[in-house]
Design a protein around this motif. Structure first.
Motif, PDB file in Angstrom:
ATOM      1  N   GLN A  47       9.193   7.307   1.704  1.00  0.00           N
ATOM      2  CA  GLN A  47      10.276   7.147   2.676  1.00  0.00           C
ATOM      3  C   GLN A  47      10.005   7.957   3.946  1.00  0.00           C
ATOM      4  O   GLN A  47      10.335   7.516   5.048  1.00  0.00           O
ATOM      5  CB  GLN A  47      11.598   7.575   2.043  1.00  0.00           C
ATOM      6  CG  GLN A  47      12.063   6.668   0.924  1.00  0.00           C
ATOM      7  CD  GLN A  47      13.360   7.146   0.299  1.00  0.00           C
ATOM      8  OE1 GLN A  47      14.133   7.876   0.909  1.00  0.00           O
ATOM      9  NE2 GLN A  47      13.614   6.729  -0.938  1.00  0.00           N
ATOM     10  N   TRP A  48       9.410   9.130   3.785  1.00  0.00           N
ATOM     11  CA  TRP A  48       9.068   9.941   4.954  1.00  0.00           C
ATOM     12  C   TRP A  48       8.002   9.257   5.789  1.00  0.00           C
ATOM     13  O   TRP A  48       8.046   9.272   7.024  1.00  0.00           O
ATOM     14  CB  TRP A  48       8.584  11.311   4.486  1.00  0.00           C
ATOM     15  CG  TRP A  48       8.061  12.164   5.594  1.00  0.00           C
ATOM     16  CD1 TRP A  48       8.772  12.894   6.503  1.00  0.00           C
ATOM     17  CD2 TRP A  48       6.680  12.372   5.925  1.00  0.00           C
ATOM     18  NE1 TRP A  48       7.928  13.542   7.382  1.00  0.00           N
ATOM     19  CE2 TRP A  48       6.638  13.235   7.048  1.00  0.00           C
ATOM     20  CE3 TRP A  48       5.479  11.919   5.381  1.00  0.00           C
ATOM     21  CZ2 TRP A  48       5.446  13.645   7.631  1.00  0.00           C
ATOM     22  CZ3 TRP A  48       4.288  12.318   5.962  1.00  0.00           C
ATOM     23  CH2 TRP A  48       4.272  13.181   7.072  1.00  0.00           C
ATOM     24  N   LEU A  49       7.021   8.642   5.110  1.00  0.00           N
ATOM     25  CA  LEU A  49       5.941   7.966   5.824  1.00  0.00           C
ATOM     26  C   LEU A  49       6.464   6.757   6.588  1.00  0.00           C
ATOM     27  O   LEU A  49       6.081   6.521   7.740  1.00  0.00           O
ATOM     28  CB  LEU A  49       4.846   7.538   4.830  1.00  0.00           C
ATOM     29  CG  LEU A  49       3.631   6.816   5.398  1.00  0.00           C
ATOM     30  CD1 LEU A  49       2.838   7.744   6.310  1.00  0.00           C
ATOM     31  CD2 LEU A  49       2.726   6.304   4.263  1.00  0.00           C
ATOM     32  N   ALA A  73       8.720   2.700  10.926  1.00  0.00           N
ATOM     33  CA  ALA A  73       7.336   2.658  10.432  1.00  0.00           C
ATOM     34  C   ALA A  73       6.389   2.154  11.516  1.00  0.00           C
ATOM     35  O   ALA A  73       5.295   2.696  11.696  1.00  0.00           O
ATOM     36  CB  ALA A  73       7.252   1.765   9.198  1.00  0.00           C
ATOM     37  N   LEU A  74       6.812   1.114  12.252  1.00  0.00           N
ATOM     38  CA  LEU A  74       5.954   0.568  13.293  1.00  0.00           C
ATOM     39  C   LEU A  74       5.711   1.594  14.394  1.00  0.00           C
ATOM     40  O   LEU A  74       4.585   1.735  14.893  1.00  0.00           O
ATOM     41  CB  LEU A  74       6.592  -0.699  13.876  1.00  0.00           C
ATOM     42  CG  LEU A  74       5.713  -1.497  14.846  1.00  0.00           C
ATOM     43  CD1 LEU A  74       4.441  -1.969  14.171  1.00  0.00           C
ATOM     44  CD2 LEU A  74       6.485  -2.690  15.411  1.00  0.00           C
ATOM     45  N   ILE A 134       0.832  -1.210   0.000  1.00  0.00           N
ATOM     46  CA  ILE A 134       0.000   0.000   0.000  1.00  0.00           C
ATOM     47  C   ILE A 134       0.866   1.259   0.000  1.00  0.00           C
ATOM     48  O   ILE A 134       0.626   2.201  -0.769  1.00  0.00           O
ATOM     49  CB  ILE A 134      -0.957   0.004   1.208  1.00  0.00           C
ATOM     50  CG1 ILE A 134      -1.920  -1.190   1.114  1.00  0.00           C
ATOM     51  CG2 ILE A 134      -1.745   1.310   1.240  1.00  0.00           C
ATOM     52  CD1 ILE A 134      -2.763  -1.229  -0.137  1.00  0.00           C
ATOM     53  N   THR A 135       1.898   1.300   0.849  1.00  0.00           N
ATOM     54  CA  THR A 135       2.760   2.485   0.838  1.00  0.00           C
ATOM     55  C   THR A 135       3.574   2.560  -0.443  1.00  0.00           C
ATOM     56  O   THR A 135       3.976   3.654  -0.863  1.00  0.00           O
ATOM     57  CB  THR A 135       3.711   2.478   2.049  1.00  0.00           C
ATOM     58  OG1 THR A 135       4.512   1.277   2.032  1.00  0.00           O
ATOM     59  CG2 THR A 135       2.933   2.551   3.346  1.00  0.00           C
ATOM     60  N   PHE A 142      13.348   2.824   3.804  1.00  0.00           N
ATOM     61  CA  PHE A 142      13.044   2.318   2.469  1.00  0.00           C
ATOM     62  C   PHE A 142      12.037   1.172   2.476  1.00  0.00           C
ATOM     63  O   PHE A 142      11.536   0.768   1.430  1.00  0.00           O
ATOM     64  CB  PHE A 142      14.338   1.862   1.781  1.00  0.00           C
ATOM     65  CG  PHE A 142      15.320   2.986   1.568  1.00  0.00           C
ATOM     66  CD1 PHE A 142      15.173   3.854   0.504  1.00  0.00           C
ATOM     67  CD2 PHE A 142      16.370   3.184   2.455  1.00  0.00           C
ATOM     68  CE1 PHE A 142      16.064   4.896   0.305  1.00  0.00           C
ATOM     69  CE2 PHE A 142      17.271   4.224   2.275  1.00  0.00           C
ATOM     70  CZ  PHE A 142      17.114   5.088   1.198  1.00  0.00           C
ATOM     71  N   ALA A 143      11.739   0.628   3.639  1.00  0.00           N
ATOM     72  CA  ALA A 143      10.786  -0.484   3.757  1.00  0.00           C
ATOM     73  C   ALA A 143      10.190  -0.448   5.159  1.00  0.00           C
ATOM     74  O   ALA A 143      10.750   0.184   6.070  1.00  0.00           O
ATOM     75  CB  ALA A 143      11.500  -1.819   3.505  1.00  0.00           C
ATOM     76  N   PRO A 144       9.062  -1.117   5.361  1.00  0.00           N
ATOM     77  CA  PRO A 144       8.471  -1.157   6.702  1.00  0.00           C
ATOM     78  C   PRO A 144       9.434  -1.771   7.708  1.00  0.00           C
ATOM     79  O   PRO A 144       9.922  -2.880   7.518  1.00  0.00           O
ATOM     80  CB  PRO A 144       7.223  -2.038   6.514  1.00  0.00           C
ATOM     81  CG  PRO A 144       6.900  -1.937   5.064  1.00  0.00           C
ATOM     82  CD  PRO A 144       8.216  -1.801   4.360  1.00  0.00           C
TER      83      PRO A 144
END
Length: 430
Positions: free
Chosen positions: A180-182, A192-193, A164-165, A186-188
């Motif tokens: 990448q900001w979200l 991100a968590l 999704i991202t 570069f990956a979950p």
């Protein structure tokens, strides 16, 4: 809305009178859900779902706060912390299943609430702001649900976040930096968590705040009703309490029976079994799907399989997915019909029942199926109809449709309905 015949709040007890003079909270409650708030006398059970949505949010906030006490937002132990909640925390399995299924029930009642608004024209003037705030609530719900789905850190959580991202990267120039900001990388991963957990905890309270604005906006013009005719006299209304508190209470009872039945007897019915496998970045699931309430939008996203001139198919899918929701913001101005309720719009009613609803069901089915034929062509046709319904069909219908005769008042509609119902037994006896 100010009704001249509405009862004024006059506390009798000295304590309540003292409180009302210094903090008019009792007066506020009385005017919002008591006898001081007259509502149309002909509301049916479709008007219960706003209250049910509010109750579902309360379930989510209460269970979410308890779960946050035991959850660890760390990629090394997040999956195990969920298992700890399920196995070791007293009644943890119940809290977690209630929260998990509460999200699904929240979306169920909100979807029915939206379809009621579409059918009875609740988005029309003077209630545009109520509708717009409702769409904002829906968007916040989707963001909250997506982030919450990542937290168990199972296979579907990880790869759902990855896929999704990943669609943000389709946006030219700013897409990849935005992704990448979200994610914070570069990956979950751990960043991100952390971000998703923080936002998932915060957003329900934001939703509650927007719901307050939603209700505030509702009390300015007053509630809509199945006829679409505005309140004109005192005979058109009844006090919210006790009439609709009793009706909402019955609806809440039915809701709780269904909710408890699923939570106790089929708690994983609406989930995905792959999410009971710990996240593994090196093992991609055979078929990645989001939660069921995202299926129609996921089908629209995947409906674009070929580039259009210089626009990549991936970008077209992202634009269409967000556009399918953005359309709802413009609905009050796309539908120019002076008649609100589909009860008196025969042509619109046909396109609603036999066009829009089947289209959304087909999109939902296509969203959970593999990205192969015949599901791709079906999602393409359904997506095309979805946009055509709002952008082409609805504006045309609003101009050419010949509506049925409206009742002169809500009271006339109610009395004529009862007169028709009473005439049937009399004719049978004759």
């Amino acid at each position: 809305m100010s009704f001249p015949w509405a009862q004024e709040y006059k506390p009798q007890a000295p304590l309540m009178r003292w409180l009302d003079e210094r903090l008019p909270l009792p007066r506020l409650v009385y005017n919002a859900v008591g006898a001081g708030y007259p509502v149309p006398r002909n509301l049916n059970y479709f008007w219960n779902f706003g209250v049910l949505a509010g109750f579902a949010l309360v379930i989510q906030i209460v269970t979410g706060v308890v779960l946050a006490m035991h959850y660890s937002a760390n990629t090394l132990v997040a999956f195990n912390s969920v298992e700890h909640i399920m196995r070791d925390v007293p009644a943890g399995w119940l809290i977690r299943y209630a929260h998990m299924n509460g999200a699904s029930f929240f979306f169920i009642v909100v979807y029915i609430h939206i379809f009621r608004g579409l059918y009875f024209g609740s988005y029309k003037a003077p209630r545009e702001m109520i509708w717009l705030l409702g769409v904002v609530i829906f968007l916040l719900m989707m963001a909250t649900a997506f982030m919450g789905y990542v937290l168990p850190w199972g296979q579907m959580s990880f790869w759902g976040a990855q896929v999704i991202t990943g669609f943000f990267s389709a946006i030219p120039v700013v897409g990849e930096p935005l992704r990448q900001w979200l994610l914070g990388g570069f990956a979950p991963d751990q960043a991100a968590l952390n971000r998703f957990f923080s936002l998932h905890y915060l957003l329900p309270f934001v939703i509650a705040g927007v719901i307050i604005l939603h209700i505030w906006a509702l009390h300015i013009p007053g509630s809509s009703n199945p006829t679409g005719v505005e309140v004109k006299t005192e005979q058109d209304t009844v006090p919210f309490h006790p009439y609709y508190t009793a009706k909402d209470g019955f609806g809440l009872g039915v809701f709780l029976i269904c909710f408890v039945a699923v939570t106790f007897f089929a708690p994983n019915m609406l989930g995905h079994p792959d999410n009971y496998i710990a996240a593994n970045p090196l093992s991609t699931p055979a078929h990645i799907v989001p939660e069921w309430y995202f299926w129609p939008f996921y089908a629209i996203l995947r409906a674009f399989t070929a580039d259009f001139f210089f626009i990549p198919a991936k970008l077209l899918g992202v634009l269409a997915m967000f556009g399918s929701i953005a359309l709802l913001f413009f609905l009050p101005w796309l539908d120019k019909s002076p008649i609100r309720s589909a009860t008196y719009r025969p042509l619109y009613r046909k396109f609603f029942w036999f066009g829009l609803l089947p289209c959304i069901v087909i999109l939902g089915i296509c969203g959970v199926m593999p990205a192969s034929q015949p599901w791709i062509i079906m999602s393409q046709l359904a997506s095309a109809y979805y946009f055509a319904h709002f952008l082409i069909i609805l504006p045309i219908i609003s101009r050419i449709e010949v509506p049925d005769a409206l009742p002169s008042s809500i009271t006339e509609a109610v009395l004529s309905k009862h007169a028709t119902a009473g005439a049937a037994p009399a004719a049978a006896h004759a």
